[in-house]
Design an enzyme around this catalytic site. Structure first.
Site, short mmCIF file in Angstrom:
data_model
loop_
_atom_site.label_atom_id
_atom_site.label_comp_id
_atom_site.label_asym_id
_atom_site.label_seq_id
_atom_site.Cartn_x
_atom_site.Cartn_y
_atom_site.Cartn_z
N HIS A 1 0.83 -1.20 0.00
CA HIS A 1 0.00 0.00 0.00
C HIS A 1 0.87 1.26 0.00
O HIS A 1 0.61 2.22 -0.73
CB HIS A 1 -0.91 -0.02 1.23
CG HIS A 1 -1.83 1.13 1.27
ND1 HIS A 1 -3.03 1.15 0.60
CD2 HIS A 1 -1.70 2.33 1.84
CE1 HIS A 1 -3.59 2.31 0.77
NE2 HIS A 1 -2.81 3.06 1.54
N CYS B 1 0.23 -3.84 -17.07
CA CYS B 1 -0.50 -2.87 -16.24
C CYS B 1 -0.15 -3.01 -14.77
O CYS B 1 -0.77 -2.38 -13.93
CB CYS B 1 -2.00 -3.01 -16.45
SG CYS B 1 -2.65 -4.60 -15.94
C1 PEP Z 1 -1.44 -6.91 -11.02
O1 PEP Z 1 -1.65 -7.94 -10.38
O2 PEP Z 1 -0.32 -6.61 -11.49
C2 PEP Z 1 -2.54 -5.96 -11.30
C3 PEP Z 1 -2.37 -4.96 -12.14
O3 PEP Z 1 -3.70 -6.13 -10.62
P1 PEP Z 1 -3.90 -5.75 -9.06
O4 PEP Z 1 -2.69 -4.99 -8.61
O5 PEP Z 1 -5.16 -4.97 -9.00
O6 PEP Z 1 -4.01 -7.11 -8.44
#
Ligand code: PEP
Ligand code: MG
Length: 549
Positions: free
Chosen positions: A184, A482
């Site tokens: 976080h 992402c």
């Molecule tokens: C990931 O797992 O890299 C992602 C983009 O999804 P989240 O961070 O929401 O799990």
């Protein structure tokens, strides 16, 4: 001068004196009361009033979402039922501190038992209890310390409640003992452009007032820097300021090879700021963030409204929306109702949606309606997909319900290992490096003690990304990233070298990544990726990539 090492978040650098966040308070001991009951009750009542007044004042200063949370906390501190519970315990012989602790704990358990929204308030109640106990002890309240002059905040880790009020005029940088690059604290630091170094085991030994340089790019903290260190830090700050104020252009390598830079968003209201920072579209819209507090599934109409608002902010642009990713760190009461020993390995993401297909159908229907109502180029993807069979299930259902472009996230190693089969049935793949790293290295992304494993530079992760990049290229399908890895400029270049076609990140990281891409050719990116792939540790991959000119 000494240097200590942690995991850097972003590229910022800051110099200033350390201020340490107080440790959580120890539990009040069970001991006989020494003052008479009336005096003890009065002391507690004074503490309750003081804490309520402080929280109400902070609420006013905070504004926005934080204001409501803090106002509710101020009311908790004066709840008549709670005060009665404290008084009863004092009458039974308890000390004031212990009575507060026990009365709040009993109330907390009741809230947890109620579940849903009430259960989510339980942590807020514990914070109020700690503040009252701190007041009775005459020690600083837990949470971010106050100072009139700017400082570098050192903490074990930061809770969301601590960060709501983080004053960016004062907090120059964050250093935490716990936390990994996807904790976080790291996500907050990146989204607010605060230099941070997390997972610094020895940070607890830094004493207040000591001047340090926090260099997020190298993950180092220089304690009592020399004049030469300070000069170098100043030069880097000037360079970074230049990058931040550079003109906004579309993402591209030095040779013109386009790499669209997209934004990761959690609410439609974040779209405006992303566009201002040059986002060319959205690469990840986390729909579960809209419904984290809901106990029942959102209606099609509610969802259509939210998605239409989002898509309207990006006319003619690509917007990738993720179907609800419920479970593990983001449980949704209406999708995750089973107690699981290991929720990260449980019925989460697409698995939970498939088990409750009505909810998935409704979400896809709402998205198709928003697609029809706007001119944005909507792409929809499923989270936590394990293989081509699951990919095919999702893509065909999405198409049946009117979605034009449907794909999958690559977060589970099995999906990357089956990349050719997956790209054959999916319109695109988006790599979630946060979870892909967690599952490849088998290290809980939320657990400080294994934070050093949560490093997307690990060649095991890079090799999986290469499988996806190669398969995407062979099938002519886009492969984006992402996860947080896309926001690390040096790694972003390596990802492009591995065959990644778009990068999506917190909007605050766009300028840094844009600048790094602009000074690298595709040939260099490919050479850096090849060098990183040949190594056997994350640290070696970083330095191998950096050593390629
Ligand atoms: C990931 O797992 O890299 C992602 C983009 O999804 P989240 O961070 O929401 O799990
Ligand atoms: Mg994920």
């Amino acid at each position: 001068m000494t240097q200590i090492q942690g995991i850097g978040v972003g590229r910022g650098i800051a110099t200033g004196p350390v201020l340490t966040m107080p440790e959580p308070l120890s539990e009040p001991v069970v001991a006989p009361r020494t003052r008479d009951a009336a005096d003890e009750k009065q002391l507690v009542l004074d503490a309750l009033h003081a804490v309520a007044a402080d929280l109400a004042e902070r609420a006013k200063l905070a504004g926005g979402d934080a204001q409501a949370v803090l106002e509710a906390q101020a009311m908790m501190a004066q709840d008549p039922g709670l005060i009665e519970g404290v008084d009863e315990r004092i009458d039974e012989g308890s000390t004031g501190e212990r009575a507060v602790f026990d009365a709040f704990e009993a109330y907390r358990e009741m809230l947890v038992g109620l579940g849903g929204y009430m259960a989510e308030r339980a942590a807020d109640l514990s914070d109020v209890s700690q503040r009252i106990v701190a007041h009775l002890r005459g020690v600083p309240a837990p949470g971010v310390p106050e100072s009139d002059t700017p400082f570098i905040l050192v903490a074990r880790d930061l809770a969301p409640a601590d960060t709501a009020l983080l004053d960016l005029e004062r907090v120059l940088a964050l250093v935490t003992v716990e936390g990994g690059p996807t904790s976080h604290t790291a996500i907050l630091a990146r989204s607010r452009s605060i230099p941070a170094v997390v997972g610094v085991e020895s940070a607890g030994s830094l004493s207040d007032g000591t001047v340090v340089i926090v260099d997020a790019a190298s993950g180092t903290i220089t304690v009592e820097p020399t004049a030469a260190d300070l000069d170098a830090a100043e030069t880097r700050t000037a360079e970074l300021q230049k990058i931040a104020s550079a003109p906004i252009t579309d993402g591209a390598l030095a040779d013109g090879h386009a790499v669209p830079l997209l934004a990761n968003l959690g609410k439609p209201s974040e779209a405006k700021a992303a566009v201002e920072l040059g986002a060319e579209g959205v690469g990840l819209f986390r729909t579960e963030f809209l419904f984290l507090g809901s106990t029942s599934a959102p209606t099609v109409a509610q969802q259509r409204e939210a998605y239409t608002e989002l898509l309207s902010a990006f006319p003619g642009k690509k917007v990738v929306v993720r179907a609800l990713d419920a479970g593990s760190d983001k449980p949704l009461a209406f999708l995750n109702d089973a107690e699981e020993e290991n929720p990260a390995l449980g019925l989460r993401g697409l698995r939970a949606l498939r088990a409750k297909e009505d909810i998935l159908r409704e979400q896809l229907t709402a998205l198709a309606e928003a697609q029809a109502a706007t001119s944005a180029d909507l792409w929809v993807m499923a989270p936590m997909v394990a293989d081509a069979e699951e990919a095919e299930y999702f893509v065909s259902l999405a198409k049946e319900l009117g979605i034009r472009v449907a794909g999958v996230m690559a977060e589970v190693p099995s999906l990357a290992l089956m990349a050719p089969e997956v790209t054959a049935v999916s319109d695109f793949v988006s790599i979630g490096t946060n979870d892909l790293t967690q599952y490849t290295l088998a290290a809980d992304r939320l657990l400080g003690s294994v934070a050093n494993y949560q490093d997307p530079w690990h060649p095991a992760v890079l090799r999986l990304i290469k499988l996806l990049g190669d398969a995407g290229r062979a099938a002519g399908k886009p492969v984006g990233v992402c996860g947080e890895a896309a926001a690390d400029p040096a790694l972003a270049v390596v990802l492009v070298g591995l065959g990644v076609t778009t990068l999506s990140m917190t909007p605050a990281a766009l300028a840094d990544v844009r600048a790094e891409l602009a000074r690298t050719t595709l040939e260099q990116a490919t050479a850096r990726a090849a060098a990183a792939l040949r190594t056997s540790t994350a640290a070696a991959a970083r330095s191998a990539a950096a050593s390629v000119d």
